[in-house]
Design a protein around this motif. Structure first.
Motif, PDB file in Angstrom:
ATOM      1  N   VAL A   9      13.301 -61.094 -19.077  1.00  0.00           N
ATOM      2  CA  VAL A   9      12.452 -61.330 -20.245  1.00  0.00           C
ATOM      3  C   VAL A   9      11.362 -62.347 -19.928  1.00  0.00           C
ATOM      4  N   ARG A  10      10.152 -61.991 -20.291  1.00  0.00           N
ATOM      5  CA  ARG A  10       8.978 -62.848 -20.068  1.00  0.00           C
ATOM      6  C   ARG A  10       8.285 -63.133 -21.378  1.00  0.00           C
ATOM      7  N   LYS A  11       7.669 -64.314 -21.434  1.00  0.00           N
ATOM      8  CA  LYS A  11       6.884 -64.650 -22.620  1.00  0.00           C
ATOM      9  C   LYS A  11       5.603 -65.347 -22.198  1.00  0.00           C
ATOM     10  N   ASN A  12       4.502 -64.862 -22.709  1.00  0.00           N
ATOM     11  CA  ASN A  12       3.217 -65.540 -22.527  1.00  0.00           C
ATOM     12  C   ASN A  12       2.681 -65.902 -23.896  1.00  0.00           C
ATOM     13  N   PHE A  13       2.182 -67.118 -24.009  1.00  0.00           N
ATOM     14  CA  PHE A  13       1.381 -67.471 -25.187  1.00  0.00           C
ATOM     15  C   PHE A  13      -0.051 -67.493 -24.693  1.00  0.00           C
ATOM     16  N   GLY A  14      -0.850 -66.510 -25.092  1.00  0.00           N
ATOM     17  CA  GLY A  14      -2.189 -66.384 -24.544  1.00  0.00           C
ATOM     18  C   GLY A  14      -2.076 -66.175 -23.042  1.00  0.00           C
ATOM     19  N   SER A  15      -2.760 -67.001 -22.276  1.00  0.00           N
ATOM     20  CA  SER A  15      -2.702 -66.818 -20.819  1.00  0.00           C
ATOM     21  C   SER A  15      -1.638 -67.710 -20.183  1.00  0.00           C
ATOM     22  N   GLY A  57       7.491 -59.186 -21.814  1.00  0.00           N
ATOM     23  CA  GLY A  57       7.953 -58.328 -20.725  1.00  0.00           C
ATOM     24  C   GLY A  57       9.465 -58.342 -20.677  1.00  0.00           C
ATOM     25  N   GLY A  58      10.063 -57.292 -20.127  1.00  0.00           N
ATOM     26  CA  GLY A  58      11.517 -57.211 -20.045  1.00  0.00           C
ATOM     27  C   GLY A  58      12.123 -56.645 -21.317  1.00  0.00           C
ATOM     28  N   GLU A  59      13.448 -56.763 -21.430  1.00  0.00           N
ATOM     29  CA  GLU A  59      14.171 -56.113 -22.523  1.00  0.00           C
ATOM     30  C   GLU A  59      15.236 -57.026 -23.107  1.00  0.00           C
ATOM     31  N   VAL A  60      15.425 -56.915 -24.415  1.00  0.00           N
ATOM     32  CA  VAL A  60      16.592 -57.517 -25.055  1.00  0.00           C
ATOM     33  C   VAL A  60      17.377 -56.383 -25.695  1.00  0.00           C
ATOM     34  N   ALA A  61      18.663 -56.291 -25.363  1.00  0.00           N
ATOM     35  CA  ALA A  61      19.522 -55.273 -25.975  1.00  0.00           C
ATOM     36  C   ALA A  61      20.672 -55.957 -26.699  1.00  0.00           C
TER      37      ALA A  61
END
Ligand SMILES: Nc1ncnc2c1ncn2[C@@H]1O[C@H](COP(=O)(O)OP(=O)(O)OP(=O)(O)O)[C@@H](O)[C@H]1O
Ligand SMILES: [Mg+2]
Length: 353
Positions: A9-15, A57-61
């Motif tokens: 799992v990925r997280k971007n806030f803006g760039s 990005g990525g997945e949470v199940a």
């Protein structure tokens, strides 16, 4: 109840990238604690699981179903926040019933569920009170009651105890653990307090700068930290981590005096720069050990913490026996080598793995 799978799992806030690919597998009924310093991305990850933050990005199940695009209300989770935000104009009963009332559940079902939650949480006598008439711990229990009535598949907690005083924290910590043992609902609990993590978790996830540093049962992390970050983060007082070099078959700390013995079988070579770690409680007095000039003596009753200096290097020891050392005196110490930890100087990775 359900499994939760967090995959890359990925997280971007803006760039700005905040989470760099986090993977955690959580079993049905497990109590998992996400722990790490402020800003490492714990709340962001929890909010992504809850559906309050989109997933870059990525997945949470949850229960085998990928929920990336499932709205929060359809994820069958219940979240308890730090500032548990009870409705001040509603009684405890109405606060707990709120989500069910909103969902237009039948009155008798609501009554049954609220009564059950109140019994579990010891709130039966307080149902007609308003939040302002409750102690901090009681309010916290009402916030949990709101989550319990929903029979969620997963509980998410974000620092739920940080508004409470030290004594109440310890009490509520035990209550939440006890509650989990009775309900066995899969739980993900965020804290920056490593004692909370150690005492509550089946499994700890140590996060740092948007990455996972190590995942494992509390005592595994304590006994065999995978790297110097986890070694320094888990345990209080923190592990002594000395930077230095292997010379003449022993460890010499930079700016320190004397030499520290290496554990037998240590896979290090002459001249190698390493980090030498040992916990304060694994230090003992030994006449042939490294000299330390005592700078601080802190008796807690059950043990005595002693801070000292070897040259420029500060060392902390925790002794169960009553020690009589005075500030300014020199004592000699050695770590229990079976409990010493060596790490790669640049990568911080554990060396004897
Ligand atoms: N909406 C946002 N926009 C931009 N940056 C954000 C946003 N929310 C969080 N961040 C940043 O993401 C990082 C992780 O924040 P997060 O709240 O997940 O940390 P945390 O581990 O929960 O920390 P704490 O222990 O302080 O609660 C921080 O650097 C924070 O500034
Ligand atoms: Mg947070």
């Amino acid at each position: 109840m359900a499994t939760v799978d967090i995959r890359d799992v990925r997280k971007n806030f803006g760039s700005t990238a905040i989470l760099h690919g986090v993977s955690v597998g959580i079993e049905d009924g497990e109590f998992v604690v996400l722990v790490g310093p402020s800003g490492c991305g714990k709340s962001t990850l929890l909010r992504m699981i809850a559906g309050l933050e989109n997933i870059s990005g990525g997945e949470v199940a949850i229960g085998g179903r990928v929920v990336n695009n499932v709205p929060p209300k359809d994820r069958d989770i219940a979240m308890v926040f730090q500032n548990y935000a009870l409705y001040p104009h509603m009684t405890v009963r109405d606060n707990m019933a709120f989500s069910m009332t909103l969902a237009k559940a039948p009155k008798d079902v609501i009554e049954t569920e609220v009564t059950r939650a109140a019994r579990i949480l010891g709130l039966e006598q307080l149902l007609d009170r308003y939040p302002r008439q409750l102690s901090g711990g009681q309010r916290q229990r009402v916030a949990m009651g709101r989550a319990i009535v929903r029979h969620p598949q997963v509980f998410l907690f974000d620092e739920p105890l940080s508004n409470l005083d030290a004594k109440l924290r310890v009490q509520m910590r035990a209550e939440i653990k006890d509650l989990h043992q009775r309900l066995k609902t899969t739980t993900i609990y965020v804290t920056h307090d490593q004692i909370e993590a150690m005492t509550m978790a089946d499994k700890i996830v140590v996060m740092h700068g948007g990455n996972v540093e190590q995942i494992g049962p509390p005592l595994d992390l304590y006994d065999r930290p995978a790297n110097a970050f986890v070694a320094g983060f888990i345990g209080s007082p923190a592990m002594n981590l000395l930077h230095g070099t292997v010379q003449g078959g022993a460890f010499h700390a930079e700016g320190g005096e004397g030499s520290w013995p290496l554990p037998t079988g240590a896979r290090v070579s002459e001249g190698q720069r390493i980090i030498y770690g040992f916990r304060p409680e694994h230090l003992r007095l030994d006449g042939s050990g490294v000299p330390l000039v005592v700078t601080l003596v802190e008796p807690t009753g059950s043990e005595t913490q002693v801070t000292g200096r070897s040259g420029k290097v500060q060392i902390v020891g925790a002794f169960r026996e009553r020690i009589t050392a005075q500030v300014g005196e020199t004592i000699h110490v050695l770590p229990d080598l079976a409990q010493a930890h060596l790490f790669h100087r640049e990568t911080g990775q554990r060396l004897d793995a």
